[in-house]
Design a protein around this motif. Structure first.
Motif, mmCIF file in Angstrom:
data_model
loop_
_atom_site.group_PDB
_atom_site.id
_atom_site.type_symbol
_atom_site.label_atom_id
_atom_site.label_comp_id
_atom_site.label_asym_id
_atom_site.label_seq_id
_atom_site.Cartn_x
_atom_site.Cartn_y
_atom_site.Cartn_z
ATOM 1 N N GLY A 117 -30.761 -35.466 49.388
ATOM 2 C CA GLY A 117 -29.646 -36.010 50.159
ATOM 3 C C GLY A 117 -29.939 -37.363 50.792
ATOM 4 N N ASN A 118 -31.160 -37.867 50.610
ATOM 5 C CA ASN A 118 -31.502 -39.176 51.157
ATOM 6 C C ASN A 118 -30.877 -40.280 50.314
ATOM 7 O OD1 ASN A 118 -33.023 -37.726 52.915
ATOM 8 N ND2 ASN A 118 -34.994 -38.328 52.089
ATOM 9 N N MET A 119 -30.505 -41.387 50.977
ATOM 10 C CA MET A 119 -29.873 -42.516 50.297
ATOM 11 C C MET A 119 -30.944 -43.528 49.890
ATOM 12 S SD MET A 119 -26.477 -42.015 50.509
ATOM 13 C CE MET A 119 -25.910 -43.624 50.126
ATOM 14 N N TYR A 120 -30.830 -44.040 48.685
ATOM 15 C CA TYR A 120 -31.698 -45.085 48.168
ATOM 16 C C TYR A 120 -30.797 -46.272 47.840
ATOM 17 C CZ TYR A 120 -35.059 -41.352 47.973
ATOM 18 O OH TYR A 120 -35.897 -40.327 48.326
ATOM 19 N N LEU A 121 -30.948 -47.369 48.586
ATOM 20 C CA LEU A 121 -30.023 -48.494 48.496
ATOM 21 C C LEU A 121 -30.765 -49.749 48.030
ATOM 22 C CD1 LEU A 121 -28.240 -47.785 51.882
ATOM 23 C CD2 LEU A 121 -27.517 -47.069 49.597
ATOM 24 N N ASN A 122 -30.456 -50.188 46.816
ATOM 25 C CA ASN A 122 -31.085 -51.369 46.235
ATOM 26 C C ASN A 122 -30.245 -52.593 46.599
ATOM 27 O OD1 ASN A 122 -32.094 -53.425 44.624
ATOM 28 N ND2 ASN A 122 -32.663 -52.021 42.989
ATOM 29 N N GLY A 123 -30.806 -53.477 47.421
ATOM 30 C CA GLY A 123 -30.100 -54.655 47.891
ATOM 31 C C GLY A 123 -29.806 -55.693 46.835
ATOM 32 N N LEU A 124 -30.359 -55.545 45.626
ATOM 33 C CA LEU A 124 -30.008 -56.461 44.547
ATOM 34 C C LEU A 124 -28.664 -56.107 43.933
ATOM 35 C CD1 LEU A 124 -33.409 -56.957 42.697
ATOM 36 C CD2 LEU A 124 -32.281 -58.492 44.306
ATOM 37 N N ALA B 97 -25.939 -54.722 45.705
ATOM 38 C CA ALA B 97 -24.856 -55.004 46.650
ATOM 39 C C ALA B 97 -25.445 -55.144 48.039
ATOM 40 C CB ALA B 97 -23.818 -53.877 46.636
ATOM 41 N N MET B 98 -24.614 -55.602 48.958
ATOM 42 C CA MET B 98 -24.983 -55.589 50.374
ATOM 43 C C MET B 98 -24.490 -54.255 50.919
ATOM 44 S SD MET B 98 -23.807 -59.424 51.433
ATOM 45 C CE MET B 98 -22.358 -59.483 50.369
ATOM 46 N N TYR B 99 -25.256 -53.617 51.747
ATOM 47 C CA TYR B 99 -24.884 -52.301 52.255
ATOM 48 C C TYR B 99 -24.729 -52.336 53.771
ATOM 49 C CZ TYR B 99 -26.029 -50.626 47.640
ATOM 50 O OH TYR B 99 -26.040 -50.430 46.289
ATOM 51 N N LEU B 100 -23.626 -51.777 54.235
ATOM 52 C CA LEU B 100 -23.400 -51.586 55.661
ATOM 53 C C LEU B 100 -23.546 -50.105 55.948
ATOM 54 C CD1 LEU B 100 -20.223 -53.787 56.241
ATOM 55 C CD2 LEU B 100 -22.599 -54.371 56.674
ATOM 56 N N ILE B 101 -24.333 -49.774 56.951
ATOM 57 C CA ILE B 101 -24.529 -48.382 57.352
ATOM 58 C C ILE B 101 -23.931 -48.233 58.747
ATOM 59 C CG2 ILE B 101 -26.196 -46.546 57.778
ATOM 60 C CD1 ILE B 101 -28.144 -48.152 55.963
ATOM 61 N N VAL C 97 -22.007 -45.153 54.418
ATOM 62 C CA VAL C 97 -22.541 -46.344 53.754
ATOM 63 C C VAL C 97 -21.424 -47.000 52.960
ATOM 64 C CG1 VAL C 97 -24.190 -47.200 52.047
ATOM 65 C CG2 VAL C 97 -24.849 -45.364 53.613
ATOM 66 N N THR C 98 -21.254 -48.313 53.164
ATOM 67 C CA THR C 98 -20.260 -49.087 52.436
ATOM 68 C C THR C 98 -20.978 -50.173 51.649
ATOM 69 O OG1 THR C 98 -18.634 -48.729 54.194
ATOM 70 C CG2 THR C 98 -18.189 -50.524 52.661
ATOM 71 N N ALA C 99 -20.718 -50.218 50.359
ATOM 72 C CA ALA C 99 -21.300 -51.253 49.497
ATOM 73 C C ALA C 99 -20.334 -52.425 49.422
ATOM 74 C CB ALA C 99 -21.558 -50.700 48.102
ATOM 75 N N ILE C 100 -20.846 -53.630 49.667
ATOM 76 C CA ILE C 100 -20.041 -54.842 49.572
ATOM 77 C C ILE C 100 -20.610 -55.663 48.431
ATOM 78 C CG2 ILE C 100 -19.333 -56.954 50.756
ATOM 79 C CD1 ILE C 100 -19.762 -55.421 53.380
ATOM 80 N N PRO C 101 -19.797 -55.926 47.397
ATOM 81 C CA PRO C 101 -20.311 -56.698 46.263
ATOM 82 C C PRO C 101 -20.644 -58.127 46.674
ATOM 83 C CG PRO C 101 -18.016 -56.025 45.901
ATOM 84 C CD PRO C 101 -18.420 -55.519 47.231
ATOM 85 N N TYR C 102 -21.610 -58.702 45.999
ATOM 86 C CA TYR C 102 -21.958 -60.093 46.239
ATOM 87 C C TYR C 102 -20.850 -60.994 45.699
ATOM 88 C CZ TYR C 102 -26.682 -58.931 47.658
ATOM 89 O OH TYR C 102 -27.767 -58.438 48.340
ATOM 90 N N PRO C 103 -20.656 -62.181 46.289
ATOM 91 C CA PRO C 103 -19.649 -63.118 45.780
ATOM 92 C C PRO C 103 -19.981 -63.552 44.354
ATOM 93 C CG PRO C 103 -20.465 -63.820 47.932
ATOM 94 C CD PRO C 103 -21.329 -62.682 47.481
ATOM 95 N N HIS D 264 -35.127 -49.216 39.936
ATOM 96 C CA HIS D 264 -34.548 -48.054 40.607
ATOM 97 C C HIS D 264 -33.201 -48.437 41.200
ATOM 98 C CE1 HIS D 264 -38.342 -45.999 40.153
ATOM 99 N NE2 HIS D 264 -38.955 -47.046 40.673
ATOM 100 N N PRO D 265 -32.091 -48.020 40.572
ATOM 101 C CA PRO D 265 -30.772 -48.349 41.115
ATOM 102 C C PRO D 265 -30.462 -47.528 42.371
ATOM 103 C CG PRO D 265 -30.545 -46.977 39.174
ATOM 104 C CD PRO D 265 -32.015 -47.286 39.319
ATOM 105 N N SER D 266 -29.421 -47.918 43.067
ATOM 106 C CA SER D 266 -28.990 -47.197 44.265
ATOM 107 C C SER D 266 -28.482 -45.814 43.896
ATOM 108 C CB SER D 266 -27.867 -47.967 44.962
ATOM 109 O OG SER D 266 -28.328 -49.225 45.376
ATOM 110 N N GLY D 267 -28.609 -44.889 44.830
ATOM 111 C CA GLY D 267 -28.107 -43.550 44.597
ATOM 112 C C GLY D 267 -28.545 -42.598 45.689
ATOM 113 N N VAL D 268 -28.180 -41.347 45.506
ATOM 114 C CA VAL D 268 -28.533 -40.288 46.447
ATOM 115 C C VAL D 268 -29.560 -39.403 45.773
ATOM 116 C CG1 VAL D 268 -27.656 -38.344 47.790
ATOM 117 C CG2 VAL D 268 -26.231 -40.360 47.459
ATOM 118 N N GLY D 269 -30.668 -39.152 46.466
ATOM 119 C CA GLY D 269 -31.716 -38.305 45.929
ATOM 120 C C GLY D 269 -31.356 -36.832 46.024
#
Length: 65
Positions: free
Chosen positions: A24-31, A33-37, A44-50, A16-21
């Motif tokens: 309107g609910n957010m579904y954030l898969n930590g694999l 990216a890193m997410y800041l809320i 919500v800001t997605a920060i790519p992994y190094p 299940h990838p990240s997205g908006v249902g």
């Protein structure tokens, strides 16, 4: 079964990838990216992994001769 929260955080697999249902609910898969809320705005800001993080996570090594 409980109703989804405004922010649903998970990261066990990439089924299940990240997205908006539709609700309107957010579904954030930590694999993915890193997410800041933002605590006040809810933005919500997605920060790519190094680089190399996925290789280290999966214990992949470079093959050299």
């Amino acid at each position: 079964m409980t109703e989804p929260a405004q922010y649903n955080l998970y990261g066990h697999n990439m089924v299940h990838p990240s997205g908006v249902g539709a609700n309107g609910n957010m579904y954030l898969n930590g694999l993915q990216a890193m997410y800041l809320i933002h605590i006040y705005s809810g933005e919500v800001t997605a920060i790519p992994y190094p680089p190399g993080t996925d290789d280290a996570r999966l214990q992949r090594r470079r093959v050299s001769l």
